[in-house]
Structures are given as structure tokens and as C-alpha cells.
Design an enzyme around this catalytic site. Structure first.
Site, PDB file in Angstrom:
ATOM      1  N   GLU A 121      -3.118 -53.235  66.460  1.00  0.00           N
ATOM      2  CA  GLU A 121      -4.343 -53.295  67.356  1.00  0.00           C
ATOM      3  C   GLU A 121      -4.551 -52.171  68.178  1.00  0.00           C
ATOM      4  O   GLU A 121      -5.506 -51.869  69.219  1.00  0.00           O
ATOM      5  CB  GLU A 121      -4.424 -54.211  68.287  1.00  0.00           C
ATOM      6  CG  GLU A 121      -4.026 -55.688  67.572  1.00  0.00           C
ATOM      7  CD  GLU A 121      -5.194 -57.117  68.599  1.00  0.00           C
ATOM      8  OE1 GLU A 121      -4.812 -56.739  69.682  1.00  0.00           O
ATOM      9  OE2 GLU A 121      -5.400 -58.254  68.821  1.00  0.00           O
ATOM     10  N   ARG A 124     -15.234 -61.458  73.093  1.00  0.00           N
ATOM     11  CA  ARG A 124     -14.747 -63.123  72.718  1.00  0.00           C
ATOM     12  C   ARG A 124     -16.060 -63.912  72.850  1.00  0.00           C
ATOM     13  O   ARG A 124     -17.328 -64.075  73.964  1.00  0.00           O
ATOM     14  CB  ARG A 124     -14.073 -63.158  73.623  1.00  0.00           C
ATOM     15  CG  ARG A 124     -12.657 -62.490  73.722  1.00  0.00           C
ATOM     16  CD  ARG A 124     -11.975 -62.971  72.553  1.00  0.00           C
ATOM     17  NE  ARG A 124     -10.551 -62.006  72.502  1.00  0.00           N
ATOM     18  CZ  ARG A 124      -9.863 -62.269  71.723  1.00  0.00           C
ATOM     19  NH1 ARG A 124     -10.084 -63.076  70.312  1.00  0.00           N
ATOM     20  NH2 ARG A 124      -9.134 -62.427  71.517  1.00  0.00           N
ATOM     21  N   PRO A 141      -3.568 -78.028  76.082  1.00  0.00           N
ATOM     22  CA  PRO A 141      -2.596 -79.567  75.014  1.00  0.00           C
ATOM     23  C   PRO A 141      -3.065 -80.107  74.824  1.00  0.00           C
ATOM     24  O   PRO A 141      -3.019 -81.481  74.487  1.00  0.00           O
ATOM     25  CB  PRO A 141      -0.948 -79.774  76.277  1.00  0.00           C
ATOM     26  CG  PRO A 141      -1.951 -78.946  77.592  1.00  0.00           C
ATOM     27  CD  PRO A 141      -2.845 -77.711  77.001  1.00  0.00           C
ATOM     28  N   GLU A 151      -2.631 -75.738  69.361  1.00  0.00           N
ATOM     29  CA  GLU A 151      -1.908 -73.667  69.772  1.00  0.00           C
ATOM     30  C   GLU A 151      -1.181 -74.075  70.793  1.00  0.00           C
ATOM     31  O   GLU A 151      -1.264 -74.687  71.681  1.00  0.00           O
ATOM     32  CB  GLU A 151      -3.426 -73.197  69.926  1.00  0.00           C
ATOM     33  CG  GLU A 151      -2.872 -71.711  70.438  1.00  0.00           C
ATOM     34  CD  GLU A 151      -4.497 -70.974  70.899  1.00  0.00           C
ATOM     35  OE1 GLU A 151      -4.562 -69.689  69.782  1.00  0.00           O
ATOM     36  OE2 GLU A 151      -4.961 -71.414  71.007  1.00  0.00           O
ATOM     37  N   GLU A 196     -12.600 -56.869  64.158  1.00  0.00           N
ATOM     38  CA  GLU A 196     -12.313 -56.333  65.098  1.00  0.00           C
ATOM     39  C   GLU A 196     -13.405 -55.419  65.595  1.00  0.00           C
ATOM     40  O   GLU A 196     -12.956 -54.458  65.431  1.00  0.00           O
ATOM     41  CB  GLU A 196     -11.445 -56.326  65.555  1.00  0.00           C
ATOM     42  CG  GLU A 196      -9.787 -57.779  65.075  1.00  0.00           C
ATOM     43  CD  GLU A 196      -8.638 -57.173  64.957  1.00  0.00           C
ATOM     44  OE1 GLU A 196      -7.895 -57.684  66.180  1.00  0.00           O
ATOM     45  OE2 GLU A 196      -7.836 -56.858  64.653  1.00  0.00           O
ATOM     46  N   GLU A 202     -11.084 -55.617  59.692  1.00  0.00           N
ATOM     47  CA  GLU A 202     -12.651 -55.362  59.676  1.00  0.00           C
ATOM     48  C   GLU A 202     -13.012 -56.507  60.323  1.00  0.00           C
ATOM     49  O   GLU A 202     -14.253 -55.367  61.253  1.00  0.00           O
ATOM     50  CB  GLU A 202     -12.483 -55.192  58.335  1.00  0.00           C
ATOM     51  CG  GLU A 202     -12.712 -56.702  57.479  1.00  0.00           C
ATOM     52  CD  GLU A 202     -13.364 -56.766  56.437  1.00  0.00           C
ATOM     53  OE1 GLU A 202     -14.429 -57.956  56.154  1.00  0.00           O
ATOM     54  OE2 GLU A 202     -12.320 -55.876  55.922  1.00  0.00           O
ATOM     55  N   GLU A 256       1.278 -57.343  65.467  1.00  0.00           N
ATOM     56  CA  GLU A 256      -0.925 -56.734  65.724  1.00  0.00           C
ATOM     57  C   GLU A 256      -0.679 -55.735  66.722  1.00  0.00           C
ATOM     58  O   GLU A 256      -1.462 -55.025  67.232  1.00  0.00           O
ATOM     59  CB  GLU A 256      -0.489 -58.035  66.882  1.00  0.00           C
ATOM     60  CG  GLU A 256      -0.751 -59.665  66.076  1.00  0.00           C
ATOM     61  CD  GLU A 256      -2.766 -59.450  65.507  1.00  0.00           C
ATOM     62  OE1 GLU A 256      -2.793 -58.779  65.823  1.00  0.00           O
ATOM     63  OE2 GLU A 256      -2.680 -59.794  63.945  1.00  0.00           O
ATOM     64  N   ARG A 262      -8.668 -90.029  69.265  1.00  0.00           N
ATOM     65  CA  ARG A 262      -9.519 -88.537  70.187  1.00  0.00           C
ATOM     66  C   ARG A 262      -9.250 -87.460  68.554  1.00  0.00           C
ATOM     67  O   ARG A 262      -8.647 -87.529  67.561  1.00  0.00           O
ATOM     68  CB  ARG A 262      -7.779 -88.218  70.661  1.00  0.00           C
ATOM     69  CG  ARG A 262      -7.100 -89.250  71.711  1.00  0.00           C
ATOM     70  CD  ARG A 262      -7.773 -88.464  72.854  1.00  0.00           C
ATOM     71  NE  ARG A 262      -7.641 -89.551  74.237  1.00  0.00           N
ATOM     72  CZ  ARG A 262      -8.101 -90.623  74.611  1.00  0.00           C
ATOM     73  NH1 ARG A 262      -9.533 -91.174  74.227  1.00  0.00           N
ATOM     74  NH2 ARG A 262      -7.391 -90.883  75.522  1.00  0.00           N
ATOM     75  N   ILE A 294     -12.197 -83.629  59.989  1.00  0.00           N
ATOM     76  CA  ILE A 294     -13.617 -83.599  60.562  1.00  0.00           C
ATOM     77  C   ILE A 294     -14.183 -81.924  59.822  1.00  0.00           C
ATOM     78  O   ILE A 294     -14.630 -81.964  59.414  1.00  0.00           O
ATOM     79  CB  ILE A 294     -13.241 -83.668  61.089  1.00  0.00           C
ATOM     80  CG1 ILE A 294     -13.082 -85.004  62.301  1.00  0.00           C
ATOM     81  CG2 ILE A 294     -15.877 -83.386  62.219  1.00  0.00           C
ATOM     82  CD1 ILE A 294     -13.438 -86.440  61.046  1.00  0.00           C
TER      83      ILE A 294
END
Length: 172
Positions: A86, A54, A104, A109, A132, A130, A82, A28, A6
Site C-alpha cells: 500500500e 469504501r 463483536p 473479525e 485497490e 489490482e 500490506e 444468531r 448461508i
């Protein structure tokens, strides 16, 4: 059974998937995501947190450092990258605390949460992405637990890291 793409974005894909549930064909929606890594860094009873905007939460959040896995990337290597990007840190050993599915029911993920031991300034600092806008904060573990209780910290991976660290402190 057929999957229909999709949407394909930079971070995830959305597919419609035909499945059989209780002998009946159902459809689903499923988000396909490479997963991520989150980093629990505690030094002198202080937990490393990052504050960042966020979009999904509609605000700035306090979270442990984290990032998205690149296709085929080793989770521990992603974690080291990371942590450097960070927070400008590196660590000695990394111990896997857990790997979990945040949602789930509709998302593939998996987030790997690592305990980063012996944190120290990185010998070579990598630049942040860039896009963040991250601010670093070290917070006392007990205060972090209070912020979970009062709803100021609501991020699942961070809640896992706080309670894990508190349990480790009790058994030490």
C-alpha cells in the site's frame, strides 16, 4: 447446536448459529472473518494515511494502511506485506499496540494494530492488489485529531492509531 452456512464469499462467510441465551435456544447470524492488520506509521509527527473508496461507507475514506489476513497467516507478516503493497515502505520493528473486535455482536473479525518503527522505502516494492485504488497522504497528528473531532475521519482503527500516537508523543 448447529451452524448453517448461508453464504461463502471471498472475504467472509455468513452462518446462522444456534445459541443458548438465558436457557433459551436462539438463532444468531454471524460473519466469519479471518481478521486483519492495521499499521500505525508516524515519521516526524506525520501519520501515514491512505485514501480509498469504501463501499460500506459510500465514500472515499482516510485510514491507516491495513489488510486482510490470509488463513493461518502471522499478523506481523501480513502487516509487513500490506505496508509494502500500500505504501512502498518497510520498517524496522513492529510493536503490537492492540488487537480488537470491531463488531463483536455479529462478526468474528479481530484487527491487530501495529506501531511500525523506523519506516523507510522498501528495498523491493510489491505491487498493489489490482482492485485497490489507494492514494497515500502524510498528515500531521494534530490535524488528524481535528479530523476525528469534526467527523472527517471515522474509521475505528485509524482513531486508535491517532490517539495512541498522540499519547506516545506526550510521554516521549
Amino acid at each position: 447446536m448447529e451452524d448453517r452456512l448461508i453464504y461463502k464469499g471471498r472475504i467472509f462467510e455468513l452462518v446462522q448459529k444456534d445459541v443458548i441465551l438465558n436457557g433459551k435456544k436462539e438463532q444468531r447470524d454471524l460473519i466469519i472473518h479471518n481478521g486483519g492488520v492495521a499499521l500505525c506509521v508516524v515519521k516526524d509527527n506525520q501519520l501515514l494515511l491512505v485514501s480509498q473508496s469504501r463501499t460500506g461507507a459510500g465514500c472515499r475514506t482516510l485510514e491507516i494502511p491495513a489488510g486482510t489476513l490470509e488463513p493461518g497467516e502471522d499478523p506481523a507478516e501480513c502487516g509487513r506485506r500490506e505496508l509494502n503493497e500500500e505504501a512502498g515502505l518497510e520498517c524496522g520493528a513492529m510493536k503490537l499496540i492492540t488487537a480488537f473486535w470491531p463488531t463483536p455482536g455479529y462478526d468474528t473479525e479481530v484487527i491487530y494494530v501495529y506501531d511500525c518503527q523506523d519506516p523507510r522505502p522498501a528495498a523491493v516494492r510489491r505491487p498493489m492488489d489490482e482492485t485497490e485504488d489507494i492514494e497515500i497522504e502524510w498528515m500531521d497528528l494534530d490535524l488528524a485529531a481535528k479530523k476525528i473531532e469534526d467527523g472527517s475521519i471515522r474509521d475505528g482503527k485509524t482513531i486508535i492509531a491517532v490517539y495512541y500516537s498522540l499519547l506516545q508523543r506526550q510521554t516521549a
